[in-house]
Structure formats: structure tokens, C-alpha cells
Design a protein around this motif. Structure first.
Motif, PDB file in Angstrom:
ATOM      1  N   GLY A 133       0.928  -1.229  -0.044  1.00 13.31           N
ATOM      2  CA  GLY A 133      -0.068  -0.031  -0.073  1.00 13.31           C
ATOM      3  C   GLY A 133       0.987   1.002   0.152  1.00 13.31           C
ATOM      4  N   GLU A 134       0.317   2.649   0.571  1.00 17.26           N
ATOM      5  CA  GLU A 134       0.993   3.594   0.722  1.00 17.26           C
ATOM      6  C   GLU A 134       2.276   3.634   1.549  1.00 17.26           C
ATOM      7  N   VAL A 135       3.537   3.987   0.846  1.00 18.86           N
ATOM      8  CA  VAL A 135       4.610   3.804   1.675  1.00 18.86           C
ATOM      9  C   VAL A 135       4.401   5.245   2.669  1.00 18.86           C
ATOM     10  N   LYS A 136       4.932   4.759   3.932  1.00 18.54           N
ATOM     11  CA  LYS A 136       4.900   5.650   5.171  1.00 18.54           C
ATOM     12  C   LYS A 136       6.219   6.281   5.554  1.00 18.54           C
ATOM     13  N   ASN A 137       6.147   7.311   6.364  1.00 17.91           N
ATOM     14  CA  ASN A 137       7.463   8.029   6.663  1.00 17.91           C
ATOM     15  C   ASN A 137       7.357   7.632   8.322  1.00 17.91           C
ATOM     16  N   ILE A 138       8.627   7.329   8.773  1.00 16.58           N
ATOM     17  CA  ILE A 138       8.964   7.162  10.052  1.00 16.58           C
ATOM     18  C   ILE A 138      10.149   7.676  10.547  1.00 16.58           C
ATOM     19  N   TYR A 139      10.388   7.839  11.848  1.00 19.99           N
ATOM     20  CA  TYR A 139      11.581   8.457  12.251  1.00 19.99           C
ATOM     21  C   TYR A 139      12.202   6.907  13.120  1.00 19.99           C
ATOM     22  N   LYS A 140      12.079   7.239  14.522  1.00 21.48           N
ATOM     23  CA  LYS A 140      12.544   6.087  15.129  1.00 21.48           C
ATOM     24  C   LYS A 140      11.650   4.904  15.434  1.00 21.48           C
ATOM     25  N   ASP A 141      10.456   5.240  15.172  1.00 22.92           N
ATOM     26  CA  ASP A 141       9.484   4.138  14.970  1.00 22.92           C
ATOM     27  C   ASP A 141       8.221   4.560  14.261  1.00 22.92           C
TER      28      ASP A 141
END
Length: 721
Positions: free
Chosen positions: A158-166
Motif C-alpha cells: 500500500g502507501e509507503v509511510k514516513n517514520i523516524y525512530k518508530d
């Protein structure tokens, strides 16, 4: 033959033709939907149904059934009985089946019947068609009855997500190609291994709630072998039986391992594999720093016309979780345009908002500019922001009022203590409803009924001018008014209709009778203006405005509110320097700002007369291509242009006449006005005897000077009124 007999014959022939029955035909269809199986497999159970439209004898009919991307799995000659009907079929080739219909004994074959589609799939979409061979069985175009699919399940994301540490990664979809292909009773028990390629991260808190089973898996259960780690295995407890199954891994969360540091820009991918699954690596997330964006609905800039209002929908979205701090201030501002159509004191603003797709009550405080118009708002970030997923705050159908004098992009910017960074986006793209061009009106102080000037108003599209008043307004300075004499007003292009018009003090009021169906142009010329001796010298702007351009319901015009000068300026087009007040009343100027007077040049003579007074020249006038050629300096002097306003450089002569600059290149017939080519002359300027000669009538026409030719006296007369 008599007429009555002829009519009878025609009717009889018509009855005979009508009595001939139309040939019957069959309706052909599949007994099943499209069958999906592996290449090389033989399918059975599907059939081709033949139904006769009428109760017609089919005895002796022979037709052919053809396959593409499949081969008949029928051997020898086979016979099927349906009532008194015997259907004999045999293969002529791997792709062609010959069918013959017979009846038992003396019976007739009138039954509907079905042919078995027993076929081996050779790859792709398998089709069946019928060649009726001229019989009562209808031809049938190719119809898909089966298709092949890989036995292994396919993986998509599906849609690629943005994350940082989690954060939550994209949904992972695993879909069977064939019913039962992920049967846990075979091979590796139908298990699926999911592993993170970036081992700095690991799955956290996995459970059955992260597994959604649908289609052929709807009645099954699945589980993970563990809840954390950078590699997990999922197992089904049964197989699909009626349709291919689908597994969706939803809201799967990953986090950075305790000893690792996030790297901005890293791509997070997972690999999905198994004996019954096509090994696939897919991107599911990207590592980004804290931040936020502001974007328009569907990432589309709203198109608008100046002088109207438009509704916009936009969103403020986190790059990663927790980029927006709850209960902290956020400001949203427009760089142009307003969120109110008046500048009344203590205005309020109501917005329609959503948080993550759900309606959210957000109270906003208006932000106003120095003139009192609302240009933005501030609010506190909701306390209900999610701590586990990216938040998105959406404002819906916010009205933006675009002043008439705006054009180009309007930008929306968001800032504030709740946000990690400032963000901007283009919200609207504004085009002007009309383009206004002008030729200046030069006046003297202390004179009545001075005539001249031209304003051209050109629509940028049809119906930009509404059926209402269009106004040309002089500046508010004392000592300048329109005379009662009306200017000349006409539609020079398009089908816009104008009605009556009147002059009232410092306004020319034009009634647009009907809006255009094709873009139109209005030309207003020969304004008549009176001035008194108190009017200072200089240039003055006039305004083009009125409800034909803007509507009070759509714009910031609101006569009930004391809005000051800004409202007038922003709801009108400024025609800059249209009025030019010349020198004090010590010389008589024409409407073009040049000295009034009459100059007469005679061919072959080295003199001319100016208002009856003889003036000497050092070169004579002559005729070339039917045009009177005179040294440019004497033309300019005769028209009241000073020698200091005539320039020669780079083979070009330039004349500055008030607000007009005329330039001509020696040897070229093109003449430019204020840098733009406006005319092709009959004769080009030339240098003769160290003097630059130009066609005087061409220059006079550009400056608005009337020219006449007396062929008998061989004189050219130029009169500036």
C-alpha cells in the motif's frame, strides 16, 4: 395498368415478402464464469450453452468451435444425447472441434444443448468462438472462458509511510493466484516469512489484529510465530476453497533497535517469501526527520479569476509521528487575498475541519492585516493527536476572496510552535478577467473640453464582464472632471453588448447589456475633460471598476462598511499615467500633448510654413513611393518637439513626443512605438545629403496629427488639433 391495379399489385408483393420467415439463430453463452488455473492444467466442468431463439429443427447442422490459448482435451468421436437429439463432436485439430447435430429415427432436432469445454490451458486468456458454417447456429466472437495464473501468491504494498525512530509501515498484501494454492497441508504448511531488510529496525507488538484475511481466506485464522524481531513467520490454519485468498498485514509497527541511530533518507523494505509465495521485496517506509507539509486537496492548485471568491481545501500533515505538538499554536496565512470580504471590526471566522478523516471541532482566531481584512487564522493543535500514526489536519471549503487587482499565484503558509518547520504551498492561481491598455490623454491646466485618450478593455475569456455597470473614474483631485460630452464607446471584437452610457462628474458609466459568449474587447476613446488652473502638473491614474467586473456577493466590495482607500484600489484596475497635465497655460497644446498648429511643406522647396510663418530648411522635401519625405528634425520642430528630444544612434533615429517614443532604423520600414513594432511604412527612412529623411505622414499618423495632400499645389499639410 390503372392506378388501383398498380396499388393492389404493390400490396400483394409486400404481403408475400412479409410472409417469408426470418432464419432462426441461436443464443450462445458460457455456463460458468472465467476459470483460473495453472498453465498446462486441463479444466473440466465448464460448458458452452446453445439455445435456439425459435423452436427450429437443427437436424443436420454442422458447426465448429475454436479455441485460442487452449487445446481440446477430447479424443476420438464422442456423442451426447439430449432428448431426441444426438450431438456428435470430434477434434479436427488441437484448437478446432467439429459438431454435427442428428435426430433419432424420424424425430426432429429441436432441443437446446451444452458442449463441454474440456481444455488444456496453454497460457494467457483462453477464448472460445463459434463458426456457424451457415447453419441455424449463430456465429460467436471469441469469449474468455479461462485464464492462467502462477500457482504462487503475489505480493503488493500500500502507501509507503514516513517514520523516524518508530512508526507504522505500509500495508503488505499477499494474494493467492489460484484457489487452495497456499494449502498448509502441503509443503511448508503454507507459511509466509516476512523480514526487514534494514535490520536496524524490528517489528513490535505483532498480533492477530495486524492480520486481515479476506476473499477465500475469510473463514480462516492466521498467526505470527512471535511478536517482535526483524523476521517473523505467519501461518494459516486452512486453505481457500471457493476463491483465491488474500492476506493483508495492516498497521504493522516497527521501531529502531536501542543501539541504533536513525539515518534520514534510509529506505525501509521487507522481503516476503515462502514455498507458496513469489519472493518479493517491497519498500514500506522511508526514514524522515520531524517536519510537516501543507498541501492542497488532490495536490491541485485552484484556478480563480480576480474579483471572485473560491473555496479551497487543504491539509497540514506530519512527516512522521509526533511532528505536530498537541495544544500548541499553529498559524495559517495567505500572502494575497482575504478570508473576509469586509474589514469590519471584531470579525469572526468559522472553519470546517477534520482530523485524520474524522470531523473535528477547531476554534480559530482571525489574523488581520493593517487594513482590517482577515488574511489567516491561528488555532491550537488538537489534544487528540495520535501518538502511533501520522496525523493530518484538514480544513475544508474555506472561502478565499480575491481582489480585482490580484494576478498570479496565491501562497498559503503555516507556521507556529506546534510545528517542526514552516511549510508553504500554492493555493490558487489567479488570472485577470480583463486586460487594460491605454493611450494617454494630455491636458493643459485651465482649459475646458479637452479631447483625446483611449482605453481598451479586453476580456481574457468569455463572460468576464457581467451584465452590469462598467466605470471609468478620474482621480479624486479637485480641478479635473469629465465634460458632459460623451466619449466614443464601441465593441471592436466579440459579441458583448453595451447599452446606454452616461457621464457623471468624474465617472463615465457604461451599462453592459449582455455578457459575451466569445471574449470581447471594448474601446473607449475621445474622452472630454475640463481642468482648472489649480491642478498641479504631472501624471494621474484613472480607475476601471464597477459591478460588471466584480459582484458584491463574491468580492470584498461592501458599501455598508467604511473600508477606506484600500477597498477602492483592490477592486479596480489602475490605468497608470493616463492623464498627463502638461506645462502651465503659456502654450496651446493638442490632445496628444504636442503644440497645436498647422505646418505646410512644399515639394522641392527648402522652407515650410508654421501657422503661416515661413521657416527655413537646409534640405528640400521630395516624394518617394507616393510619400512626402522630409528631414526628421524639421518634422519634429513643426510638431512642437524640441531638438533635445530627437536622437540619432546605431543607425536609428528616436523621437520622444510626450509619453510616446518613436524609433526607426535607417533602411527598415518597421516603426516602433514605445519599443513595440506598430506599423510597416510604405517607405523606409533614408540618409540623403547628410540628412535623415522620413515619411512625414507615417509619423504624423502615429502621433495623432492629421495629414492632407494637395496634388495640384504639391503641398503636404499637417494639423495638430
Amino acid at each position: 395498368m390503372k392506378l388501383r391495379q398498380k396499388l393492389a399489385a404493390v400490396l400483394a408483393a409486400t404481403m408475400v415478402v412479409t410472409a417469408v420467415p426470418a432464419m432462426a439463430a441461436s443464443t450462445n453463452s458460457l455456463t460458468h464464469g472465467i476459470v483460473v488455473d495453472q498453465k498446462g492444467e486441463t479444466i473440466t466442468g465448464a460448458g458452452l450453452k446453445i439455445e435456439m431463439k425459435d423452436n427450429v429443427d437443427t437436424t443436420g447442422s454442422m458447426f465448429f468451435v475454436n479455441l485460442e490459448n487452449a487445446e481440446w482435451a477430447i479424443t476420438g468421436t464422442q456423442t451426447t444425447k439430449v432428448g431426441d437429439l444426438s450431438i456428435e463432436y470430434k477434434t479436427n485439430s488441437k484448437k478446432e472441434l467439429q459438431v454435427t447435430i442428428k435426430a433419432d429415427g424420424n424425430a426432429t432436432a429441436k432441443e437446446n444443448f451444452t458442449l463441454p469445454l474440456n481444455a488444456k490451458l496453454t497460457g494467457g486468456e483462453a477464448t472460445v468462438s463459434i463458426d456457424g458454417n451457415g447453419s441455424v447456429i449463430s456465429d460467436m466472437a471469441p469469449v474468455v472462458f479461462a485464464k492462467t495464473s502462477d500457482a504462487k501468491a503475489n505480493v503488493t504494498v500500500g502507501e509507503v509511510k514516513n517514520i523516524y525512530k518508530d512508526g507504522v509501515i505500509a500495508d503488505i498484501i499477499i494474494e493467492e493466484g489460484l484457489v487452495g494454492s497456499m494449502d498448509p497441508a502441503n509443503g511448508d504448511n503454507g507459511s509466509v516469512k516476512v523480514s526487514l531488510d534494514n535490520t536496524d529496525y524490528e517489528f513490535v507488538n505483532l498480533s492477530s489484529s495486524n492480520i486481515e484475511l479476506s476473499k477465500g481466506f475469510s473463514n480462516l485464522n492466521a498467526s505470527f510465530d512471535k511478536t517482535t524481531g526483524d523476521e517473523v513467520t505467519l501461518t494459516l490454519d486452512g486453505k481457500s476453497t471457493q476463491a483465491p485468498g488474500r492476506i493483508t498485514l495492516k498497521n504493522v509497527r516497527i521501531k529502531l533497535k536501542s543501539s541504533k541511530t536513525p539515518v534520514i533518507g534510509d529506505q525501509i523494505a521487507v522481503t516476503v517469501e515462502g514455498e507458496k509465495v513469489t519472493t518479493t521485496t517491497v519498500k514500506v517506509a522511508e526514514v524522515k526527520g520531524f517536519g510537516n507539509t501543507i498541501s492542497m486537496k488532490d495536490d491541485k492548485v485552484v484556478e480563480a479569476v480576480a474579483g471572485t471568491q473560491k473555496a479551497i481545501t487543504f491539509s497540514i500533515k506530519e512527516n512522521v509521528d509526533d511532528s505536530i505538538l498537541e495544544n500548541r499554536e499553529i498559524e495559517v496565512k495567505l500572502d494575497k487575498g482575504y478570508l473576509s470580504k469586509t474589514n469590519a471590526a471584531s470579525q469572526s471566522l468559522t472553519v470546517s475541519a477534520e482530523l485524520n478523516g474524522t470531523s473535528e471541532t477547531i476554534n480559530v482566531t482571525p489574523i488581520t492585516n493593517k487594513d482590517g481584512y482577515i488574511t489567516g487564522f491561528s488555532f491550537k493543535a488538537p489534544a487528540s493527536l495520535s501518538s502511533t500514526k501520522v496525523d493530518e489536519i484538514t480544513f475544508k471549503d474555506l472561502k478565499v476572496f480575491v481582489p480585482l487587482n490580484e494576478e498570479g499565484d496565491i501562497t498559503l503558509t503555516t507556521t507556529g510552535r506546534a510545528l517542526a518547520e514552516e511549510a508553504s504551498t500554492v493555493a490558487l492561481s489567479v488570472k485577470a478577467p480583463v486586460e487594460v491598455e491605454s493611450e494617454a490623454l494630455t491636458l493643459k491646466v485651465g482649459l475646458k473640453d479637452q479631447k483625446g485618450g483611449k482605453i481598451t478593455i479586453k476580456e481574457t475569456d468569455k463572460a468576464m464582464l457581467k451584465a452590469n455597470q462598467l466605470i471609468v473614474e478620474l482621480p479624486a483631485e479637485q480641478g479635473m472632471t469629465f465634460s458632459k460630452t460623451k466619449p466614443v464607446i464601441k465593441v471592436v471584437e466579440g459579441d458583448l453588448q453595451i447599452g446606454d452610457y452616461e457621464v457623471d462628474g468624474n465617472q463615465v458609466i457604461i451599462n453592459v447589456k449582455r455578457a459575451s459568449k466569445t471574449a470581447s474587447t471594448i474601446e473607449i476613446s475621445d474622452f472630454v475633460v475640463s481642468t482648472d488652473r489649480t491642478l498641479p502638473q504631472g501624471s494621474y491614474d484613472v480607475a476601471v471598476k464597477g459591478s460588471a467586473l466584480v459582484k458584491t456577493a463574491d468580492t470584498i466590495l461592501d458599501e455598508e462598511v467604511t473600508v477606506g482607500k484600500v477597498n477602492e484600489e483592490e477592486n479596480s484596475f489602475k490605468v497608470e499615467d493616463f492623464i498627463v497635465i502638461g506645462t502651465a497655460n503659456t502654450e496651446d497644446l493638442g490632445s496628444n500633448g504636442l503644440k497645436k498648429g498647422t505646418a505646410v511643406f512644399k515639394i522641392g522647396e527648402k522652407s515650410y510654413t508654421m501657422n503661416g510663418v515661413k521657416q527655413e530648411m537646409d534640405a528640400a522635401a521630395y516624394i518617394s513611393n507616393g510619400r512626402t519625405m522630409i528631414p526628421v528634425r524639421y518634422i519634429a520642430n513643426a510638431l512642437g518637439i524640441n531638438n533635445t528630444d530627437i536622437f540619432f544612434a546605431n543607425n536609428t533615429v528616436t523621437i520622444i513626443a510626450g509619453n510616446k517614443t518613436i524609433s526607426m532604423e535607417i533602411g527598415s520600414k518597421i516603426v516602433k512605438l514605445n519599443g513595440v513594432a506598430v506599423r510597416t511604412m510604405e517607405t523606409a527612412p533614408v540618409i540623403t545629403g547628410d540628412r535623415t529623411y522620413v515619411p512625414v505622414s507615417e509619423i504624423g499618423a502615429i502621433l495623432g496629427v492629421e495629414a492632407t495632400w494637395d496634388g495640384e499645389a504639391k503641398t503636404a499639410t499637417f494639423e495638430n488639433k
